[in-house]
Design a protein around this motif. Structure first.
Motif, PDB file in Angstrom:
ATOM      1  N   ILE A  97       0.812  -1.219   0.000  1.00  0.00           N
ATOM      2  CA  ILE A  97       0.000   0.000   0.000  1.00  0.00           C
ATOM      3  C   ILE A  97       0.847   1.273   0.000  1.00  0.00           C
ATOM      4  N   TYR A  98       2.156   1.101   0.161  1.00  0.00           N
ATOM      5  CA  TYR A  98       3.022   2.278   0.044  1.00  0.00           C
ATOM      6  C   TYR A  98       3.664   2.355  -1.335  1.00  0.00           C
ATOM      7  N   GLY A  99       3.229   1.474  -2.230  1.00  0.00           N
ATOM      8  CA  GLY A  99       3.745   1.505  -3.587  1.00  0.00           C
ATOM      9  C   GLY A  99       3.316   2.768  -4.311  1.00  0.00           C
ATOM     10  N   SER A 100       4.009   3.075  -5.401  1.00  0.00           N
ATOM     11  CA  SER A 100       3.775   4.365  -6.045  1.00  0.00           C
ATOM     12  C   SER A 100       2.457   4.394  -6.816  1.00  0.00           C
ATOM     13  N   SER A 101       1.927   3.221  -7.163  1.00  0.00           N
ATOM     14  CA  SER A 101       0.723   3.218  -7.987  1.00  0.00           C
ATOM     15  C   SER A 101      -0.553   3.105  -7.154  1.00  0.00           C
ATOM     16  N   VAL A 102      -0.388   3.197  -5.817  1.00  0.00           N
ATOM     17  CA  VAL A 102      -1.556   2.987  -4.965  1.00  0.00           C
ATOM     18  C   VAL A 102      -2.505   4.180  -5.009  1.00  0.00           C
ATOM     19  N   ASP A 103      -3.772   3.864  -5.144  1.00  0.00           N
ATOM     20  CA  ASP A 103      -4.808   4.887  -5.129  1.00  0.00           C
ATOM     21  C   ASP A 103      -5.323   5.009  -3.690  1.00  0.00           C
ATOM     22  N   LEU A 104      -4.973   6.140  -3.060  1.00  0.00           N
ATOM     23  CA  LEU A 104      -5.319   6.317  -1.647  1.00  0.00           C
ATOM     24  C   LEU A 104      -6.819   6.253  -1.407  1.00  0.00           C
ATOM     25  N   ILE A 105      -7.565   6.764  -2.383  1.00  0.00           N
ATOM     26  CA  ILE A 105      -9.016   6.794  -2.213  1.00  0.00           C
ATOM     27  C   ILE A 105      -9.581   5.379  -2.189  1.00  0.00           C
ATOM     28  N   ARG A 106      -9.062   4.557  -3.101  1.00  0.00           N
ATOM     29  CA  ARG A 106      -9.505   3.162  -3.122  1.00  0.00           C
ATOM     30  C   ARG A 106      -9.066   2.431  -1.864  1.00  0.00           C
ATOM     31  N   LEU A 107      -7.820   2.721  -1.438  1.00  0.00           N
ATOM     32  CA  LEU A 107      -7.302   2.079  -0.226  1.00  0.00           C
ATOM     33  C   LEU A 107      -8.205   2.379   0.963  1.00  0.00           C
ATOM     34  N   ARG A 108      -8.555   3.650   1.111  1.00  0.00           N
ATOM     35  CA  ARG A 108      -9.330   4.033   2.296  1.00  0.00           C
ATOM     36  C   ARG A 108     -10.788   3.614   2.201  1.00  0.00           C
ATOM     37  N   LYS A 109     -11.229   3.338   1.022  1.00  0.00           N
ATOM     38  CA  LYS A 109     -12.568   2.771   0.879  1.00  0.00           C
ATOM     39  C   LYS A 109     -12.544   1.311   1.366  1.00  0.00           C
ATOM     40  N   LYS A 110     -11.440   0.654   1.060  1.00  0.00           N
ATOM     41  CA  LYS A 110     -11.316  -0.759   1.408  1.00  0.00           C
ATOM     42  C   LYS A 110     -10.984  -0.935   2.897  1.00  0.00           C
ATOM     43  N   VAL A 111     -10.244   0.035   3.436  1.00  0.00           N
ATOM     44  CA  VAL A 111      -9.808  -0.046   4.830  1.00  0.00           C
ATOM     45  C   VAL A 111     -10.452   1.094   5.610  1.00  0.00           C
ATOM     46  N   GLY A 112     -11.553   0.819   6.281  1.00  0.00           N
ATOM     47  CA  GLY A 112     -12.264   1.863   7.007  1.00  0.00           C
ATOM     48  C   GLY A 112     -11.704   2.049   8.400  1.00  0.00           C
ATOM     49  N   MET A 113     -11.970   3.226   8.982  1.00  0.00           N
ATOM     50  CA  MET A 113     -11.416   3.492  10.309  1.00  0.00           C
ATOM     51  C   MET A 113     -12.476   4.063  11.253  1.00  0.00           C
ATOM     52  N   VAL A 114     -12.467   3.513  12.466  1.00  0.00           N
ATOM     53  CA  VAL A 114     -13.342   4.025  13.523  1.00  0.00           C
ATOM     54  C   VAL A 114     -12.437   4.698  14.549  1.00  0.00           C
ATOM     55  N   PHE A 115     -12.843   5.893  14.977  1.00  0.00           N
ATOM     56  CA  PHE A 115     -11.944   6.672  15.832  1.00  0.00           C
ATOM     57  C   PHE A 115     -12.299   6.560  17.311  1.00  0.00           C
ATOM     58  N   GLN A 116     -11.360   7.056  18.099  1.00  0.00           N
ATOM     59  CA  GLN A 116     -11.488   7.008  19.545  1.00  0.00           C
ATOM     60  C   GLN A 116     -12.760   7.710  20.025  1.00  0.00           C
ATOM     61  N   ARG A 117     -12.927   8.934  19.581  1.00  0.00           N
ATOM     62  CA  ARG A 117     -14.163   9.636  19.908  1.00  0.00           C
ATOM     63  C   ARG A 117     -15.081   9.512  18.701  1.00  0.00           C
ATOM     64  N   PRO A 118     -16.330   9.123  18.942  1.00  0.00           N
ATOM     65  CA  PRO A 118     -17.259   9.024  17.811  1.00  0.00           C
ATOM     66  C   PRO A 118     -17.270  10.354  17.057  1.00  0.00           C
ATOM     67  N   ASN A 119     -17.129  10.304  15.741  1.00  0.00           N
ATOM     68  CA  ASN A 119     -17.084  11.555  14.995  1.00  0.00           C
ATOM     69  C   ASN A 119     -18.068  11.576  13.833  1.00  0.00           C
ATOM     70  N   PRO A 120     -19.364  11.393  14.143  1.00  0.00           N
ATOM     71  CA  PRO A 120     -20.331  11.547  13.053  1.00  0.00           C
ATOM     72  C   PRO A 120     -20.257  12.970  12.534  1.00  0.00           C
ATOM     73  N   PHE A 121     -20.563  13.144  11.263  1.00  0.00           N
ATOM     74  CA  PHE A 121     -20.550  14.482  10.691  1.00  0.00           C
ATOM     75  C   PHE A 121     -21.785  15.239  11.182  1.00  0.00           C
ATOM     76  N   PRO A 122     -21.704  16.557  11.272  1.00  0.00           N
ATOM     77  CA  PRO A 122     -22.826  17.331  11.818  1.00  0.00           C
ATOM     78  C   PRO A 122     -23.937  17.508  10.794  1.00  0.00           C
ATOM     79  N   ILE A 123     -24.330  16.425  10.181  1.00  0.00           N
ATOM     80  CA  ILE A 123     -25.423  16.453   9.216  1.00  0.00           C
ATOM     81  C   ILE A 123     -26.405  15.361   9.631  1.00  0.00           C
ATOM     82  N   SER A 124     -27.402  15.098   8.831  1.00  0.00           N
ATOM     83  CA  SER A 124     -28.420  14.145   9.277  1.00  0.00           C
ATOM     84  C   SER A 124     -27.872  12.720   9.305  1.00  0.00           C
ATOM     85  N   ILE A 125     -28.586  11.859  10.023  1.00  0.00           N
ATOM     86  CA  ILE A 125     -28.189  10.457  10.124  1.00  0.00           C
ATOM     87  C   ILE A 125     -28.107   9.843   8.730  1.00  0.00           C
ATOM     88  N   PHE A 126     -29.140  10.101   7.950  1.00  0.00           N
ATOM     89  CA  PHE A 126     -29.187   9.577   6.581  1.00  0.00           C
ATOM     90  C   PHE A 126     -27.957  10.031   5.783  1.00  0.00           C
TER      91      PHE A 126
END
Lengths: 252, 289
Positions: free
Chosen positions: A74-103
């Motif tokens: 994943i540190y290769g030069s041809s890696v697409d960060l957007i695709r990587l982060r879609k495949k590898v999701g992250m949950v944070f220490q403090r819940p960080n929902p966006f300040p928009i609706s649940i939907f």
């Protein structure tokens, strides 16, 4: 030998001149829960953030060694960060929902990744909320602000938000540290349910939590991987003296 | 002795604190006292909706509609120019630029705020006015449009600095959450950061608006000062502020004309007060959440 979902080899990580990780080699198996434990500042979160390249955002950070996911560096030069982060999701220490609706919180991922048409979004939202057990509670207030939810619901929502983009790996950075014991138990139960579909890596300083949920555990101390093995073994018959000291509470 | 000293200091601090409120009240009372005198003989409706401002005719006409519209045209024009620019500038400074570039830009915006308005007006008069005249083939470049462009520059520092603060207040966790989901920087800014900072952005726009509507010297120099109802933004207009500044020196104290100018000042005061109040409300709503 079976290749792991994630193969970390000889990983060194530096914040400027400070070396936060030293020669970490670790195999994370598919559809199992791997816990990374250790005292504060030992590099647990740093290691986790190497897996979706969130450390890229930090100035002066430098990395050596390799991290392969499904055999691809994943540190290769041809890696697409957007695709990587879609495949590898992250949950944070403090819940960080966006300040928009649940939907909209859940629709955000599919929208930015162009996964679904507008008509398909309600389905995705329902499916994602069902997967984290929030659907019955929230189905009548999807247009309400996500910030009105309890801490536990927010954290579940954050997980649902990831599930909506169909990731393969979930990284959880002390996902329960801002929650009370009852909420913690519910999130842990959810993790065990999600295990059959996702590879989960959880960072926690709560050893009981690691013992309860994980299949594999890695003990990290001062940036070094001290011991790695099946959770059962690591907690009952640790091979290293340092690990034993830590898990028995003599240290840390 | 020591207790006595404490009391005195406390009293002084209290008095200084109260002074600002008292001054505002005194100013308002004075404005009201002078301005309301006009309405002994002239109707409020005619004052607000009258189409003619002929203060020295016989009988005089104090219709402020041309002045109100003049102020509105210039202010709305300036807002329309400065808000998109200001938002873009604040986003660039707050979210994209880093290191020295960011510092230089911030200093530049502050410097813009430090330019006296008369200097901007003067520069506008010799550069912008002929440019507008030639570019649009007008008989004169002294138009509402020229004023808007000039005032946009004056509103920019207010808008940019308040907006940048609003962007800074957006928790880092929102950015992280979005980036970690694979969103690009622009997607994160547009879909997460801007909506989160919305109330601060609206407040910035309001305060910029307030800054512009109260501006006097520069608009007086370049808007042409014709107190007629403008049909387009490319016509000379005269704002409320410019009217007061231009005519106050020539009126007889205690005359109807004198009172009428104070009445215009009340109107201006009410408008700026309302705008600031709204801005404050938006900012406050943000904090309460």
């Amino acid at each position: 030998m079976v290749e792991g979902k994630i193969e970390i080899r000889g990983l060194n990580f530096y914040y400027g001149t400070f070396q936060a990780l030293q020669d970490v080699t670790l195999r994370i198996r598919e559809r199992e829960i791997t816990a990374i434990i250790g005292p504060s500042g030992c590099g647990k979160s740093t290691l986790l953030r190497c897996l979706n390249r969130m450390n890229d955002l930090i100035k002066g950070a430098r990395i050596e060694g390799s991290v392969k996911i499904d055999g691809e560096d994943i540190y290769g030069s041809s890696v697409d960060l957007i695709r990587l982060r879609k495949k590898v999701g992250m949950v944070f220490q403090r819940p960080n929902p966006f300040p928009i609706s649940i939907f909209d919180n859940i629709a955000y991922g599919p929208a930015i990744h162009h996964l679904a048409s507008k008509q398909a979004l309600p389905d995705i939202v329902e499916r994602s909320l069902r997967a984290v057990g929030l659907w019955d509670e929230l189905k009548d207030r999807l247009s309400g602000s996500a910030l009105m939810l309890s801490g536990e619901q927010q954290q579940r929502l954050c997980i649902a938000r990831l599930i909506a983009v169909e990731p393969e790996i979930l990284l959880m950075d002390e996902p329960c540290s801002a929650l009370d014991p009852v909420a913690t138990a519910k999130i842990e139960k959810l993790m065990l349910e999600l295990k059959c579909r996702y590879t989960i890596v959880i960072v926690t300083h709560n050893m009981q939590q690691a013992a309860r949920v994980s299949d594999w555990a890695a003990y990290l101390y001062l940036g070094k991987l001290i011991e790695f093995g099946e959770t059962k073994m690591l907690f009952t018959t640790p091979k290293k003296r340092e690990t034993e000291d830590y898990i028995t509470g003599r240290f840390g | 002795m020591r207790r006595y000293y404490e009391r005195v200091v406390e009293g002084l601090v209290f008095a200084s604190g109260m002074a600002s409120i008292i001054f505002v009240i005194l100013i308002f009372v004075f404005l009201l006292k002078e301005g309301l005198m006009l309405f002994r003989e002239f109707s409020v409706i005619k004052f607000l909706l009258g189409k003619h401002w002929y203060p020295i005719s016989e009988p005089p006409q104090f219709g402020t509609l041309p002045l109100i519209l003049g102020s509105l045209w210039v202010t709305l024009g300036a807002t329309a120019i400065s808000v998109p620019l200001g938002i873009a500038c604040a986003i660039f400074i707050g979210e994209i630029a880093s290191g020295w570039l960011r510092e230089v830009l911030k200093a530049g915006v502050e410097l813009l705020a430090a330019i006296p308005s008369i200097v901007l007006g003067f520069i506008g008069l010799v550069t912008l006015v002929p440019l507008v005249k030639n570019m649009f083939g007008l008989s004169t470049g002294l138009t509402a449009f020229s004023g808007s462009v000039m005032l946009a520059f004056m509103a920019m520092p207010t808008i940019v600095s308040i907006m940048e603060d609003a962007l800074n207040l957006v928790p880092k966790t929102y950015r992280e959450g979005s980036i970690a989901m694979g969103a690009t920087k622009w997607q994160t800014i547009r879909r997460i950061i801007l909506p989160s900072a919305a109330s601060g952005i609206i407040a910035a726009v309001m305060l910029g608006f307030g800054r512009v509507i109260g501006e006097t010297m520069a608009v007086m120099m370049i808007t042409g000062n014709a107190a007629v109802i403008p049909k387009s933004i490319f016509q000379p207009v005269r704002t409320m502020t410019a009217t007061i500044a231009a005519e106050m020196g020539e009126t007889v104290q205690g005359s109807d004309h004198y009172f009428a100018l104070f009445a215009v000042a009340i109107l201006l005061f009410v408008i700026t007060f309302a705008v600031n109040f709204l801005a404050d409300w938006f900012l406050h709503r943000k904090k309460a959440r």
